[in-house]
Design an enzyme around this catalytic site. Structure first.
Site: not given
Lengths: 263, 387
Positions: B135-136, B246, B367-368
């Site tokens: 994704l990133t 996740a 993840e944020g």
């Protein structure tokens, strides 16, 4: 062939053991317990034997212990045993391994089909007397080989060859079956039960036997009486010697001579 | 009264079922026996312990909270407990399991076709097939809406161009779940190892997650059949749904290193004598130990309630944000504190705090980031998105 494996719940070897105030035993509240690691070797051996051979009909696990010991049985079932026998009655609580062996023998005798191979750990890490295996063999009137580190079972399942290490040599023992073996470290490496198998183990049958099922359960067998348990004495304080090497050596010799009185 | 367990101050374990306790104990034992003896060396060598993949798979840890297709079918609290124990070993090991289970198997299970599930999930549960999640991108992590990777429809196929960065398991993976912009919005594709135009490169020289493979993925006119598109994933909600899974695991996972560091700090303080008495007898140290214990306790209770809500199907993704923020912050602060409390010993590989502390720099970022989760919580409170 039918295989029986004997397991016991014991304190985790990393747990801190506290002796009861009156010396009658150890504090069990909050104590982390596990399946005895030597008994786990036995379970693994039984399961591996079934995996290797086509003639093993059943692997049964038996445990003498209170309600909390059901976790140990579940671990053995998750490792691959087919069913369990839980011998559970306050009357059977003891610190006497001969009595434990006698109760286990009576429970085992109730199984009509009998067992061709019975496996136990070499000893249990709690009481450490190593009496359960040999005593159980005696009560069941089957031959016993102790501290086994190598094993071959004849193709027809009528006899076995066991190897055991003795001082400076290896001993090879042939033995007819049924027989009882106690297992030494190194013969097998126990598997970790997988998480799905842990869940499936819940559905495997567990038969509970109490003093109502075992005849003359009050009969006391000859054996040992536990008089008392006491914690080891606290370690004396460590004395550090400081200074130049020569001074330290001189001081050390002086202390060994005058205080420790060993030279 | 029996004394309070310093590592379970509020009897968190009493609130677990027997199943959950057995799952935790089994994974804990695996970590003690198989991970802890060697993990520091792997970290030092900058190497992922690949031989653990098979053992982790045999334990049933990959996709353990998914149903069917060779997966474990455990509840979400069990999954959380496995993350906690694995990360007590190392964040790199937990990351491997998170990516495989939550970021790859979960989207195939949730958004995939029956054929895709049959083809990938059983092999992934057995650890025979490895996945990664793309994704990133090099130009941005927190704002995935601006992704540049593009998939163009061409007949029955899609042609993907672009690049992904900071991808755990990238070079190990047999299949990459790749999120790309299309003329119809963001879509997810299963890009397979060996497809023409798809390549990976390992990112080395990291000071964090050294026992984990981190990679870049490159897509140069990669032709992917439509059968490899995840049909039920539409828009950014697709990848964000995976991240919620996740992150849930991270909320639990980071308690592991916190407990490991607290244990070392507490034990060290009892034996380290300074100015005539053990560190643990000094007020300054006692305040710090009490604070560590308080922080761990709150994180445990938060994680457990989050898990119960997830099992009851009432968990909101903002609750995951709050828990990820709280528990990662707790863990990184605690590990740094433990590093400090160990004095010079704390900088060596012999003790775990510096390794965990460095790993958590990644965990609090991926993840944020903490800021993104704070803004997500605030958006929920105010109704205004202020990213």
């Amino acid at each position: 062939m039918r295989i029986l494996t004997v397991v016991k719940q014991v304190p985790d070897s990393n747990a801190t053991i506290k002796v009861k105030g009156d010396g009658s035993g150890i504090e069990t509240a909050g104590l982390k317990t596990v399946c005895d690691p030597f008994d786990e070797f036995g379970v693994e051996l039984a399961v591996q034997t079934r995996e290797k051979r086509s003639d093993v009909d059943e692997v049964v696990v038996i445990c003498l212990g209170d309600d909390s010991a059901s976790g140990v049985l579940r671990t053995a079932l998750a490792m691959g045993a087919d069913r369990a026998i839980h011998v559970n009655d306050p009357k059977f609580e003891s610190m006497n391994e001969l009595f434990d062996a006698w109760v286990l023998a009576e429970a085992i005798k109730k199984d009509e089909k009998g067992f061709d191979l019975i496996v136990c750990g070499k000893h249990n890490i709690d009481l450490d007397s190593g009496a359960v295996g040999p005593a159980l063999a005696e009560f069941l009137n089957v031959p016993h080989v102790g501290a086994v580190q190598g094993l071959e079972i004849a193709d027809d399942g009528s006899s076995l060859t066991a190897r055991r290490r003795i001082e400076g040599a290896e001993e090879v023992v042939e033995c007819s079956m049924p027989a009882l073996l106690t297992i030494e470290k190194g013969l097998v490496e126990p598997r970790y039960p997988s998480l799905p198998n842990l869940m499936k183990a819940k559905k495997k049958p567990v038969e509970v036997l109490t003093s109502a099922d075992i005849s003359d359960a009050d009969a006391s067998t000859a054996g040992t009486d536990l008089v008392s348990i006491s914690p080891p004495p606290p370690r004396p304080e460590c004395k550090m010697i400081e200074g130049e090497p020569e001074e330290m050596a001189r001081e050390l010799v002086k202390l060994l001579r005058e205080e420790a009185k060993v030279v | 009264m029996e004394p309070v367990d310093p590592y379970d101050f509020f009897r968190f374990r009493d609130n677990l079922t027997e199943d959950e306790r057995q799952v935790q104990d089994t994974v804990a034992r695996f970590v003690d026996d198989r991970v802890l003896p060697t993990i520091a060396e792997y970290f030092e060598r900058d190497e992922f312990p690949r031989e653990l993949i098979q053992e982790i798979a045999e334990l049933g840890l990959l996709g353990c909270n998914l149903e069917g297709y060779g997966c474990g079918g455990l509840n979400h609290v069990c999954y959380g407990l496995t993350c906690m124990e694995l990360e007590r070993g190392d964040s790199g090991i937990r990351s491997f399991v998170s990516v495989q289970g939550s970021l790859c198997m979960w989207p195939i299970h949730t958004y995939g076709t029956e054929d895709q599930k049959q083809r990938w999930l059983p092999g992934m549960a057995k650890g025979e097939l490895i996945g990664c999640f793309g994704l990133t991108e090099p130009d941005g992590g927190s704002d995935p809406g601006t992704m540049k990777t593009f998939a163009k429809k061409d007949g029955d196929d899609w042609v993907i161009n672009g690049a992904k960065m900071w991808i755990t398991n990238g070079c190990l993976a047999d299949v990459a779940i790749v999120w790309a912009e299309t003329d119809d919005g963001v879509r997810g594709f299963l890009v397979e190892k060996g497809m023409s135009g798809y390549s990976t490169r390992e990112i080395k020289r990291k000071f964090s997650l050294r026992a984990s493979v981190t990679s870049e993925l490159f897509f140069e006119n990669v032709r992917v059949p439509d059968a490899n598109r995840l049909p039920e994933a539409k828009g950014l909600a697709g990848p964000l749904g995976c991240l919620t899974q996740a992150r849930f695991g991270i909320c639990w996972g980071v308690i592991g290193p916190a407990i490991a560091c607290f244990r070392e700090a507490l034990e060290y303080s009892k034996v380290r004598v300074l100015f005539g008495s053990p560190l643990s007898h000094k007020q300054a140290i006692q305040l710090r130990l009490a604070e560590m214990s308080r922080q761990i306790t709150m994180a445990q209770l938060l994680a457990l309630q989050l898990g119960r809500m997830k099992d009851d199907k009432v968990m909101h993704h903002t609750q995951v944000s709050m828990a990820k923020w709280n528990n990662c912050r707790m863990a990184i602060d605690l590990c740094r504190e433990a590093r400090d409390l160990l004095g010079a010993s704390g900088i060596t590989v012999e003790f775990s705090p510096i390794r965990h502390m460095l790993n958590l720099e990644s965990v609090i970022t991926y993840e944020g980031t903490e800021t993104i989760h704070q803004l997500a919580v605030a958006r929920e409170l105010t109704g205004a998105a202020a990213f």
